[in-house]
Design a protein around this motif. Structure first.
Motif, PDB file in Angstrom:
ATOM      1  N   ASP A 179     -33.162   7.754 -23.510  1.00  0.00           N
ATOM      2  CA  ASP A 179     -32.239   9.141 -23.859  1.00  0.00           C
ATOM      3  C   ASP A 179     -33.054   9.972 -24.627  1.00  0.00           C
ATOM      4  OD1 ASP A 179     -30.239   8.335 -22.169  1.00  0.00           O
ATOM      5  OD2 ASP A 179     -28.921   7.235 -23.688  1.00  0.00           O
ATOM      6  N   ARG A 180     -33.727   9.364 -25.923  1.00  0.00           N
ATOM      7  CA  ARG A 180     -34.021   9.978 -26.806  1.00  0.00           C
ATOM      8  C   ARG A 180     -35.567  10.549 -26.630  1.00  0.00           C
ATOM      9  NH1 ARG A 180     -31.040   8.160 -32.364  1.00  0.00           N
ATOM     10  NH2 ARG A 180     -29.007   7.847 -31.331  1.00  0.00           N
ATOM     11  N   LEU A 181     -36.303  10.187 -25.710  1.00  0.00           N
ATOM     12  CA  LEU A 181     -37.411  10.732 -25.434  1.00  0.00           C
ATOM     13  C   LEU A 181     -37.587  11.437 -24.203  1.00  0.00           C
ATOM     14  CD1 LEU A 181     -39.477   7.140 -26.402  1.00  0.00           C
ATOM     15  CD2 LEU A 181     -39.141   9.175 -27.874  1.00  0.00           C
ATOM     16  N   ALA A 182     -36.536  11.815 -23.448  1.00  0.00           N
ATOM     17  CA  ALA A 182     -36.570  12.389 -22.167  1.00  0.00           C
ATOM     18  C   ALA A 182     -37.208  13.625 -22.693  1.00  0.00           C
ATOM     19  CB  ALA A 182     -34.935  12.656 -21.738  1.00  0.00           C
ATOM     20  N   GLU A 183     -36.805  14.455 -23.750  1.00  0.00           N
ATOM     21  CA  GLU A 183     -37.338  15.752 -23.897  1.00  0.00           C
ATOM     22  C   GLU A 183     -38.879  15.848 -24.109  1.00  0.00           C
ATOM     23  OE1 GLU A 183     -35.279  17.641 -26.920  1.00  0.00           O
ATOM     24  OE2 GLU A 183     -33.321  18.046 -25.494  1.00  0.00           O
ATOM     25  N   LEU A 184     -39.442  14.705 -24.422  1.00  0.00           N
ATOM     26  CA  LEU A 184     -40.965  14.439 -24.729  1.00  0.00           C
ATOM     27  C   LEU A 184     -41.662  14.059 -23.699  1.00  0.00           C
ATOM     28  CD1 LEU A 184     -40.836  12.941 -28.236  1.00  0.00           C
ATOM     29  CD2 LEU A 184     -41.173  15.124 -28.052  1.00  0.00           C
ATOM     30  N   GLY A 185     -40.850  13.715 -22.556  1.00  0.00           N
ATOM     31  CA  GLY A 185     -41.581  13.482 -21.327  1.00  0.00           C
ATOM     32  C   GLY A 185     -42.097  11.856 -21.147  1.00  0.00           C
ATOM     33  N   ILE A 186     -41.710  11.012 -22.196  1.00  0.00           N
ATOM     34  CA  ILE A 186     -41.894   9.751 -22.217  1.00  0.00           C
ATOM     35  C   ILE A 186     -40.793   8.736 -21.588  1.00  0.00           C
ATOM     36  CG2 ILE A 186     -42.450   7.900 -23.724  1.00  0.00           C
ATOM     37  CD1 ILE A 186     -43.507   9.665 -25.992  1.00  0.00           C
ATOM     38  N   THR A 187     -41.242   8.198 -20.580  1.00  0.00           N
ATOM     39  CA  THR A 187     -40.013   7.270 -19.971  1.00  0.00           C
ATOM     40  C   THR A 187     -40.190   5.876 -20.391  1.00  0.00           C
ATOM     41  OG1 THR A 187     -41.778   6.471 -18.298  1.00  0.00           O
ATOM     42  CG2 THR A 187     -40.679   8.682 -17.793  1.00  0.00           C
ATOM     43  N   SER A 188     -38.807   5.279 -20.500  1.00  0.00           N
ATOM     44  CA  SER A 188     -38.748   3.721 -20.900  1.00  0.00           C
ATOM     45  C   SER A 188     -38.182   3.171 -19.823  1.00  0.00           C
ATOM     46  CB  SER A 188     -38.062   3.947 -22.414  1.00  0.00           C
ATOM     47  OG  SER A 188     -37.675   2.627 -22.850  1.00  0.00           O
ATOM     48  N   ASN A 189     -38.525   1.897 -19.675  1.00  0.00           N
ATOM     49  CA  ASN A 189     -37.733   1.288 -18.584  1.00  0.00           C
ATOM     50  C   ASN A 189     -37.953  -0.357 -18.879  1.00  0.00           C
ATOM     51  OD1 ASN A 189     -36.815   2.993 -16.059  1.00  0.00           O
ATOM     52  ND2 ASN A 189     -38.994   3.369 -16.644  1.00  0.00           N
ATOM     53  N   ALA A 190     -37.020  -1.149 -18.616  1.00  0.00           N
ATOM     54  CA  ALA A 190     -37.099  -2.477 -18.910  1.00  0.00           C
ATOM     55  C   ALA A 190     -37.205  -3.352 -17.496  1.00  0.00           C
ATOM     56  CB  ALA A 190     -35.737  -2.895 -19.811  1.00  0.00           C
ATOM     57  N   LEU A 191     -37.670  -4.404 -17.607  1.00  0.00           N
ATOM     58  CA  LEU A 191     -37.927  -5.311 -16.443  1.00  0.00           C
ATOM     59  C   LEU A 191     -37.878  -6.836 -16.563  1.00  0.00           C
ATOM     60  CD1 LEU A 191     -41.446  -6.125 -15.753  1.00  0.00           C
ATOM     61  CD2 LEU A 191     -41.240  -3.989 -17.085  1.00  0.00           C
ATOM     62  N   HIS A 192     -37.520  -7.584 -15.530  1.00  0.00           N
ATOM     63  CA  HIS A 192     -37.502  -9.036 -15.308  1.00  0.00           C
ATOM     64  C   HIS A 192     -38.784  -9.016 -14.332  1.00  0.00           C
ATOM     65  CE1 HIS A 192     -36.582 -13.103 -14.839  1.00  0.00           C
ATOM     66  NE2 HIS A 192     -36.303 -12.771 -13.617  1.00  0.00           N
TER      67      HIS A 192
END
Length: 277
Positions: A179-192
């Motif tokens: 949510d907070r890095l979207a404007e900077l173009g940085i993605t964040s994802n979690a994974l199993h």
């Protein structure tokens, strides 16, 4: 142009296989490891298999908050950007242990240390190309409950309870960053990535094992998901997801709780004495 990928704990297990596969695909690999002897061995193994690979090693002990800051400062002196950060390192002690700063070890190493390190790496990620952050979580997050009273220790230590809390916290942190890095173009994802059959599973409740058993795999196969999420173009711009088996997976109700994510994030920032994003 090849991607520069920084992976924590890339000296053994899934992390090492991830680092090897990244190098095989032409990525520049930055290993950040607590055990530098194992780190050097991992670097040599990767270079032996892929002589043209670019691989570097930095010290990083996620159980020591001051040490994390020192390591980040060293990385800043040597690197001008990173394209992908993979928060892979973690511990699963079978008896209660504590970090240098007095936190229950799984909470400290699996969650709190990576939160600090991620925040410190953000300026380098902002200079990267299509920057991505990946958090290795687990299906065990379904067991997790965020209980601030346990962060500095539990009267009754249950390995999987502590592990579940740390993995739930990983996903909630990933959601906040998305949510907070979207404007900077940085993605964040979690994974199993899929469980690897190790002695940890003797402590897992039978209902959890029913979920885990079909996903048990080898470290080599488990590494394919973080490598794909780090490098493949179809994941560019994808953020705020929790992946398993190369597709978005079901998160527990707590892992989808935005209010819980906000509360955990602000409490964590207070613990780390960091300003919120």
């Amino acid at each position: 142009m090849s991607k520069r990928v920084l992976i924590t704990g890339g000296n053994s297990g899934i992390g090492l296989c991830t680092a090897e596969q990244l190098a095989a695909r032409g990525a520049e690999v930055i290993l950040a490891c607590r055990d530098l002897d194992k780190g050097q061995a991992a670097l040599a193994r990767i270079k032996n298999a892929h002589p043209r690979a670019k691989v570097r090693l930095f010290p990083l002990d996620l159980s020591d908050l001051e040490g994390i800051r020192d390591s980040a400062a060293t990385i800043f002196q040597e690197l001008d950007h990173i394209d992908v950060l993979i928060n892979n390192a973690g511990v699963v002690p079978t008896r209660q242990q504590f970090s240098k700063d007095g936190y229950e070890m799984q909470f400290g190493v699996n969650y709190l240390g990576p939160v600090l390190f991620t925040h410190l790496m953000l300026p380098l990620l902002q200079k990267g190309e299509q920057p991505r952050i990946l958090h290795l979580a687990s299906v065990a997050h379904w067991l997790g409950r965020i209980n601030k009273k346990t962060w500095r220790g539990r009267k009754l230590y249950l390995t999987m309870d502590a592990y579940g809390q740390s993995k739930l916290a990983n996903i909630l942190f990933s959601n906040i960053l998305a949510d907070r890095l979207a404007e900077l173009g940085i993605t964040s994802n979690a994974l199993h990535p899929g469980g690897v059959d190790t002695p940890i599973f003797r402590y897992a409740p039978k209902p959890l094992m029913a979920l885990i058993r079909p996903t048990l795999t080898t470290p080599e196969k488990a590494a394919r998901l973080p490598v794909s999420l780090a490098l493949d173009p179809q994941y560019a711009g994808v953020t705020g997801e929790y992946f398993a088996n190369f597709k978005p997976a079901m998160r527990s109700p707590l892992a989808r709780n935005a209010k819980l994510a906000e509360t955990l994030y602000y409490d964590t920032m207070a613990e780390l004495d960091l300003p919120a994003l």
